[in-house]
Design a protein around this motif. Structure first.
Motif, short mmCIF file in Angstrom:
data_model
loop_
_atom_site.label_atom_id
_atom_site.label_comp_id
_atom_site.label_asym_id
_atom_site.label_seq_id
_atom_site.Cartn_x
_atom_site.Cartn_y
_atom_site.Cartn_z
N PHE A 90 -23.03 -46.36 -16.91
CA PHE A 90 -23.37 -47.78 -16.75
C PHE A 90 -24.53 -48.20 -17.65
O PHE A 90 -25.20 -49.20 -17.38
N LYS A 133 -25.39 -51.93 -18.72
CA LYS A 133 -24.72 -52.75 -17.71
C LYS A 133 -25.77 -53.26 -16.73
O LYS A 133 -26.81 -52.65 -16.53
N ARG A 134 -25.47 -54.40 -16.15
CA ARG A 134 -26.41 -55.01 -15.21
C ARG A 134 -25.68 -55.41 -13.92
O ARG A 134 -24.62 -56.04 -13.97
N ALA A 162 -27.56 -48.11 -15.20
CA ALA A 162 -27.51 -49.56 -15.07
C ALA A 162 -28.89 -50.15 -14.81
O ALA A 162 -29.77 -49.50 -14.24
#
Length: 218
Positions: free
Chosen positions: A7, A10-11, A34
């Protein structure tokens, strides 16, 4: 189970991120690379979870009470504008209550449960699905429900009603596909702080319900 750093870049937004399943999800997403926007009421608990995170720079704790759900969609939209577009979210914020239909809590006490467990999470989701939020193509959202929304037990009418979101998420899924997707997870009892508080308050009642549910999911 997951590829390391799967991830990265990624948020995700996680509600109820200060304890229980929400906290575990937030920490796991962070560990997998993330950036996590972690929402909950108690900033001290959020800060303690940040201290446990693998990458503190990617764990952003924000105090927000989603019981006051009016305007939460605009609030979620503002987060997207401040931090950037999201790749998904986990709706885990929730309150609990055991209230037999004959009790004084049966109606009045159910309102805060609906405010948080359903309407608050729904408003956050609405904001992230707003076109102006620019959530990433293929963004995935997960609503944490409960086996209580499927299996009936005494005293859980209000709580079960707020957790019966499977049909709601299916309806939303039809609206947002194919750009986005949403799923519901309905876990059984997990010994979180919330469940421990049930045991402290209700003692024998909660223990009997726990035993019944354990039998149901075996």
């Amino acid at each position: 189970m997951f590829k390391q750093d799967c991830f990265v870049n990624k948020r995700f937004l996680v509600t109820g991120a200060s304890s229980g399943i929400g906290a575990a999800v937030a920490l796991e997403l962070n560990a997998l690379g993330a950036e996590v926007i972690a929402l909950a009421r108690d900033i001290k608990k959020l800060q303690s979870k940040k201290g446990l995170s693998l990458c503190r720079e990617r764990f952003i704790p924000i105090s927000k009470d989603i019981n006051e759900f009016s305007g939460l969609d605009k609030y979620a939209l503002s987060l997207a504008k401040e931090y950037g577009s999201f790749n998904g979210g986990v709706l885990s914020a929730g309150l609990q209550q055991i209230a037999p239909i004959s009790s004084m809590l049966s109606v009045k006490g159910g309102i805060p449960l609906f405010n948080v467990n359903y309407f608050g999470n729904l408003q956050i989701l609405k904001g992230l699905l707003d076109k102006r939020a620019r959530s990433a193509q293929g963004a995935s959202f997960v609503w944490i429900s409960s086996i209580a929304g499927i299996k009936a037990q005494k005293g859980l009418a209000n709580y079960s009603a707020t957790k019966a979101v499977i049909a709601a998420t299916r309806s939303i899924a039809l609206e947002i596909a194919p750009k986005y997707r949403i799923n519901t997870i309905s876990p059984g009892f997990v010994m979180t702080e919330m469940i421990e508080s049930w045991a402290q308050i209700y003692d024998n009642m909660i223990r009997s319900i726990l035993n019944l549910w354990i039998d149901l999911i075996r």
